[in-house]
Scaffold this active site. Structure first.
Site, PDB file in Angstrom:
ATOM      1  N   ARG A 225       0.852  -1.188   0.000  1.00 36.70           N
ATOM      2  CA  ARG A 225       0.000   0.000   0.000  1.00 36.70           C
ATOM      3  C   ARG A 225       0.895   1.248   0.000  1.00 36.70           C
ATOM      4  O   ARG A 225       1.983   1.230   0.586  1.00 36.70           O
ATOM      5  CB  ARG A 225      -0.878   0.040   1.256  1.00 36.70           C
ATOM      6  CG  ARG A 225      -2.066  -0.908   1.219  1.00 36.70           C
ATOM      7  CD  ARG A 225      -3.150  -0.408   0.260  1.00 36.70           C
ATOM      8  NE  ARG A 225      -4.333  -1.234   0.267  1.00 36.70           N
ATOM      9  CZ  ARG A 225      -4.569  -2.254  -0.577  1.00 36.70           C
ATOM     10  NH1 ARG A 225      -3.695  -2.582  -1.498  1.00 36.70           N
ATOM     11  NH2 ARG A 225      -5.689  -2.927  -0.499  1.00 36.70           N
ATOM     12  N   HIS A 273      -1.522   0.290  -9.893  1.00 40.85           N
ATOM     13  CA  HIS A 273      -2.168  -0.532  -8.851  1.00 40.85           C
ATOM     14  C   HIS A 273      -2.936  -1.702  -9.493  1.00 40.85           C
ATOM     15  O   HIS A 273      -4.112  -1.910  -9.216  1.00 40.85           O
ATOM     16  CB  HIS A 273      -3.110   0.319  -7.981  1.00 40.85           C
ATOM     17  CG  HIS A 273      -3.445  -0.344  -6.674  1.00 40.85           C
ATOM     18  ND1 HIS A 273      -3.661   0.334  -5.505  1.00 40.85           N
ATOM     19  CD2 HIS A 273      -3.610  -1.669  -6.354  1.00 40.85           C
ATOM     20  CE1 HIS A 273      -3.948  -0.516  -4.529  1.00 40.85           C
ATOM     21  NE2 HIS A 273      -3.918  -1.737  -5.021  1.00 40.85           N
TER      22      HIS A 273
HETATM   23  P1  NAP Z   1      -2.414 -11.374   4.916  1.00 38.43           P
HETATM   24  O1  NAP Z   1      -2.764 -12.792   4.567  1.00 38.43           O
HETATM   25  O2  NAP Z   1      -3.176 -10.691   5.985  1.00 38.43           O
HETATM   26  O3  NAP Z   1      -0.851 -11.377   5.291  1.00 38.43           O
HETATM   27  C1  NAP Z   1      -0.212 -10.275   5.881  1.00 38.43           C
HETATM   28  C2  NAP Z   1       1.224 -10.666   6.225  1.00 38.43           C
HETATM   29  O4  NAP Z   1       1.894  -9.507   6.775  1.00 38.43           O
HETATM   30  C3  NAP Z   1       1.295 -11.767   7.298  1.00 38.43           C
HETATM   31  O5  NAP Z   1       2.378 -12.634   7.019  1.00 38.43           O
HETATM   32  C4  NAP Z   1       1.576 -10.970   8.567  1.00 38.43           C
HETATM   33  O6  NAP Z   1       2.267 -11.692   9.584  1.00 38.43           O
HETATM   34  C5  NAP Z   1       2.464  -9.869   8.027  1.00 38.43           C
HETATM   35  N1  NAP Z   1       2.490  -8.712   8.918  1.00 38.43           N
HETATM   36  C6  NAP Z   1       1.436  -7.954   9.343  1.00 38.43           C
HETATM   37  N2  NAP Z   1       1.856  -6.991  10.180  1.00 38.43           N
HETATM   38  C7  NAP Z   1       3.201  -7.151  10.298  1.00 38.43           C
HETATM   39  C8  NAP Z   1       4.198  -6.475  11.025  1.00 38.43           C
HETATM   40  N3  NAP Z   1       3.916  -5.426  11.825  1.00 38.43           N
HETATM   41  N4  NAP Z   1       5.474  -6.905  10.930  1.00 38.43           N
HETATM   42  C9  NAP Z   1       5.785  -7.972  10.146  1.00 38.43           C
HETATM   43  N5  NAP Z   1       4.873  -8.658   9.405  1.00 38.43           N
HETATM   44  C10 NAP Z   1       3.600  -8.246   9.491  1.00 38.43           C
HETATM   45  O7  NAP Z   1      -2.495 -10.453   3.629  1.00 38.43           O
HETATM   46  P2  NAP Z   1      -2.427 -10.862   2.078  1.00 38.43           P
HETATM   47  O8  NAP Z   1      -3.725 -11.394   1.626  1.00 38.43           O
HETATM   48  O9  NAP Z   1      -1.208 -11.686   1.850  1.00 38.43           O
HETATM   49  O10 NAP Z   1      -2.235  -9.411   1.411  1.00 38.43           O
HETATM   50  C11 NAP Z   1      -1.154  -8.590   1.799  1.00 38.43           C
HETATM   51  C12 NAP Z   1      -1.316  -7.187   1.289  1.00 38.43           C
HETATM   52  O11 NAP Z   1      -0.998  -7.118  -0.093  1.00 38.43           O
HETATM   53  C13 NAP Z   1      -2.720  -6.576   1.352  1.00 38.43           C
HETATM   54  O12 NAP Z   1      -3.045  -6.156   2.648  1.00 38.43           O
HETATM   55  C14 NAP Z   1      -2.562  -5.407   0.395  1.00 38.43           C
HETATM   56  O13 NAP Z   1      -1.983  -4.326   1.102  1.00 38.43           O
HETATM   57  C15 NAP Z   1      -1.556  -5.921  -0.626  1.00 38.43           C
HETATM   58  N6  NAP Z   1      -2.174  -6.243  -1.927  1.00 38.43           N
HETATM   59  C16 NAP Z   1      -1.856  -5.454  -2.999  1.00 38.43           C
HETATM   60  C17 NAP Z   1      -2.387  -5.735  -4.240  1.00 38.43           C
HETATM   61  C18 NAP Z   1      -1.999  -4.937  -5.447  1.00 38.43           C
HETATM   62  O14 NAP Z   1      -2.600  -5.111  -6.514  1.00 38.43           O
HETATM   63  N7  NAP Z   1      -1.002  -4.080  -5.354  1.00 38.43           N
HETATM   64  C19 NAP Z   1      -3.265  -6.817  -4.403  1.00 38.43           C
HETATM   65  C20 NAP Z   1      -3.581  -7.589  -3.295  1.00 38.43           C
HETATM   66  C21 NAP Z   1      -3.022  -7.302  -2.052  1.00 38.43           C
HETATM   67  P3  NAP Z   1       1.617 -13.013  10.252  1.00 38.43           P
HETATM   68  O15 NAP Z   1       1.705 -14.089   9.191  1.00 38.43           O
HETATM   69  O16 NAP Z   1       2.481 -13.297  11.396  1.00 38.43           O
HETATM   70  O17 NAP Z   1       0.196 -12.670  10.605  1.00 38.43           O
HETATM   71  C1  GLV Z   2      -5.604  -4.635  -4.018  1.00 42.90           C
HETATM   72  O1  GLV Z   2      -4.859  -3.754  -3.771  1.00 42.90           O
HETATM   73  C2  GLV Z   2      -6.116  -5.536  -3.026  1.00 42.90           C
HETATM   74  O2  GLV Z   2      -5.944  -5.274  -1.825  1.00 42.90           O
HETATM   75  O3  GLV Z   2      -6.718  -6.564  -3.415  1.00 42.90           O
END
Ligand code: NAP
Ligand code: GLV
Length: 310
Positions: A225, A273
């Site tokens: 983000r 994005h």
């Molecule tokens: P998720 O399953 O909630 O995973 C988040 C990860 O971040 C987990 O491994 C978590 O640790 C870790 N984390 C959270 N807070 C932390 C901290 N303070 N220090 C260290 N590690 C921390 O999320 P996801 O589904 O993989 O998605 C991740 C992010 O990708 C989304 O929130 C979004 O911001 C981004 N995203 C971007 C796009 C795009 O098109 N650019 C698309 C989709 C997602 P734990 O495993 O220990 O809980």
């Molecule tokens: C895109 O940024 C998502 O969070 O799916």
């Protein structure tokens, strides 16, 4: 289900997708003046205006239209007693893995140099000095998407490591966890990928102190983000050579303003994005499955946890 994602023009497509996976579910547009808020069971939203969600007093679940739900939870009045489901169909990990592989290989093969040579009609003969196997690729955030990316980039040959809040034990991936292990993770990372959620702890994390822990000449792939990074510090690190390049998909302000210096920076690659946006059909299939699981009283992995904040 009330829908606010993709604009009113997208409602018909959402309706068609849900008709396939959950016939019987009625979808209505968010601003439909004839809507009875008490008759709404589910909300599917991306960036609802503050205070609007709480009017739906009988909500059984809120579905984010994306994996990150920060544009929902930023509303101080969002009904946090209602289950909030992040939308992470399997295609989200696949799409993000493709983006990160593309970005990381463009670093390995110095794609910017080739594009620039082509623009000037210059046959710039060079051999990349290293292959993917010579790069340590570090992923901040080993969640649903981070883990899919880790396995995919490992298959390409990168040495992969990850950093998360709690420890992970993933085959072939070196794990680091918590604030204590962050700097050791950074010191052994040549290509840094941000896949963190937006929380108070992760806000502004990609700034000068973090960047200075990376080996000189490291690269950044920013797909988390915009709130995670400090753009002035990234530009400064590119200026000193601390960062060799940055591939950035997310920004504090989107769309990125036309006069933003990142547009014309010779070592920044920008995408709008779109690193991982599953189709509406892919998301509808996932959400229909989640509704059926909720009906059966089952729990699943993509529930937002208000205590963790992601
Ligand atoms: P998720 O399953 O909630 O995973 C988040 C990860 O971040 C987990 O491994 C978590 O640790 C870790 N984390 C959270 N807070 C932390 C901290 N303070 N220090 C260290 N590690 C921390 O999320 P996801 O589904 O993989 O998605 C991740 C992010 O990708 C989304 O929130 C979004 O911001 C981004 N995203 C971007 C796009 C795009 O098109 N650019 C698309 C989709 C997602 P734990 O495993 O220990 O809980
Ligand atoms: C895109 O940024 C998502 O969070 O799916």
């Amino acid at each position: 289900m009330v829908v606010k994602s993709g604009g009113e023009a997208a409602l018909a497509e959402w309706q068609g997708c849900f008709a396939e996976f959950l016939p019987g579910l009625t979808l209505r547009w968010w601003d439909d003046p004839s809507l009875d808020p008490t008759a709404i069971d589910y909300a599917l939203v991306w960036a609802p205006e503050a205070g609007r969600l709480r009017r739906f007093v009988n909500l059984k679940a809120i579905f984010g239209a994306g994996a990150g739900v920060d544009l929902i939870t930023r509303d101080p009045d969002w009904p946090s007693h209602v289950p909030l489901v992040r939308c992470v169909p399997p295609e989200a990990g696949q799409r993000m893995a493709e983006y990160v592989i593309w970005a990381a290989l463009s670093i390995v093969r110095d794609a910017r140099r080739m594009v620039s040579a082509q623009h000037s009609g210059h046959w710039d003969e060079f051999e990349p000095a290293r292959t993917a196997r010579d790069y340590r690729l570090g992923i901040m955030g080993l969640g649903e998407i981070g883990q899919a990316v880790a396995q995919a980039v490992r298959a390409v040959g990168f040495q992969v490591q990850g950093w998360s809040r709690t420890p992970k034990n993933l085959p072939g991936i070196r794990g680091f966890a918590g604030a204590d292990e962050r700097d050791a993770f950074l010191a052994s990372t040549d290509i840094l990928v941000c896949l963190l959620p937006a929380t108070p702890e992760t806000a502004g994390m990609i700034a000068a102190p973090l960047l200075s822990c990376l080996p000189k000449g490291a690269s950044l792939i920013q797909v988390g983000r915009g709130m995670h990074h400090n753009m002035a510090d990234i530009l400064a690190a590119l200026g000193t050579g601390q960062l060799a390049g940055a591939i950035m998909d997310v920004f504090d302000q989107e769309p990125l303003p036309a006069d933003h210096p990142a547009w014309r920076h010779p070592r920044i690659t920008i995408s709008p994005h779109n690193a991982s946006t599953p189709t509406r059909r892919e998301r509808a299939r996932f959400i229909a499955g989640a509704i059926q699981a909720l009906h059966r009283g089952e729990t699943f992995s993509c529930l937002y946890d208000p205590k963790r904040g992601y």
